[in-house]
Design a protein around this motif. Structure first.
Motif: not given
Lengths: 239, 239
Positions: A52, A54-56, A115-119, B227
């Motif tokens: 997973d 993190p977007y940043n 995943r990206v930030n849980g998405k 998510g």
């Protein structure tokens, strides 16, 4: 007694061969939680994929040093049961620090594995590259269901073979993948692993962030041909 | 020495409370593989949910003895981070062997938690019923992305609150759920568990097979609000 022992050994061998003959899957006793039985690395590895992200931590304009995707003719499409894979006659390469990698095969996962930030996203394509020393580098691309058909998927969707069968596809517009992802204007680059047994590590991952469209019917056909084939996310190294 | 011990005990307590304060999630060290840390049943239970259901085990015209879904006013919608849940003022009931169950809440999972022959669906709704003795019975309904909007989802999608916040919804056409699933003309009924910690067992599951439509934009909004919130399938009892 000797006969009895021969029987015992004979039937033990049958059982061992049955266990090894079984292929990995995405549910039951050959599902992801049991992949350590296929290869210890799946259980004990420290840099396992997917994760997973993190977007940043996606980095803008990050990409391998050189990326080329050329259109391909007479490629082979195979329904491996747990994925749809395209190989042979592919002409795409990428360069990482003077090392040149060639495209060996690409395949799909539904839903996305990273995943990206849980998405998550509806589809993730994995473009698997290898250099002359068998180092692996994989570009991951996300696709989301859309009103708009994606031309790249058409020859794939309309040529999905029966399970464990192969077909030849005349033409695949591979160049459109790289147009689609807009020269990978944001990626997450990390060292991870294969997401299926043997879960080998040392894979140089480039997960591209801009999410691409896939038509609703294209998505449903691909999804239902493969079923759920997404390994659960692994704990990131150091967490 | 006494001071030192006080320090040790003090910091141990802080750490313990940190562990207990953490909520479960769907990735990292509070993800499904670690839910045994929240409740042992998640790890050691023998009838855990969700499961991968063989298609031929769905039973035609099987349903609870009596099922009623009435439209609801002034219900509460809550964004719990890991799901979107609707509760309060719900008027639906089902009867199982003279036991009457009332609808306590319903919530969603993306992608579906249960699978059918290894295939999954875009959304799974869980309608959670309870009787006076706190026995639980859950109806699971699958939804797939479609060109057609689903009226039932509209008031939900347009009222999703911020994370950890609540709102009131004037009206939910709950009756359309039961119309949708066509009086549950095929279900799989089994005793399983909650699919989130504490993973309590003894839950009477009714998974409805006819897959319902959800509009593309409805699906994407719901998915991105929650998510990935699908526990991986559990080994079926006896396998």
């Amino acid at each position: 007694m000797k006969l009895f022992l021969t029987f015992v050994i004979f039937f033990s061998l049958i059982q061992i061969s049955t266990i090894f003959a079984a292929d990995f899957s995405y549910s039951g006793t050959t599902g992801p939680a049991f992949w350590g039985n296929f290869n210890e690395t799946c259980l004990k590895g420290k840099n396992q994929s997917p994760i997973d992200i993190p977007y940043n931590e996606f980095i803008k304009f990050s990409k391998p040093d050189d990326v080329e995707f050329h259109d391909a003719h007479d490629v082979v499409i195979e329904n491996k049961g747990h994925t749809i894979e395209i190989s042979k006659n592919l002409d795409a390469k990428l360069k990482i620090k003077d090392n040149e990698y060639n495209l060996l095969q690409f395949h799909f996962h539904t839903p996305s594995e990273h995943r990206v930030n849980g998405k998550y996203y509806d589809v993730e394509a994995h473009f698997v590259f290898t250099d002359t020393k068998d180092n692996l580098s994989v570009i991951g691309v996300f696709y989301d269901v859309s009103d708009r058909r994606n031309r790249f998927f058409d020859p794939i969707i309309y040529n999905i073979p029966d399970e464990n069968a192969k077909k030849t596809i005349d033409f695949i517009k591979l160049s459109s993948v790289i147009e689609d992802i807009n020269w990978m204007n944001s990626t997450y680059n990390y060292f991870g692993s294969l997401t299926t047994p043997p879960c080998s590590e040392g894979v140089n991952w480039w997960v591209a962030y801009p999410v691409q469209p896939i038509g609703k019917n294209q998505y449903l056909k691909l999804r239902d041909a493969m079923g759920f084939n997404s390994r659960y996310t692994q704990v990131r190294n150091g967490e």
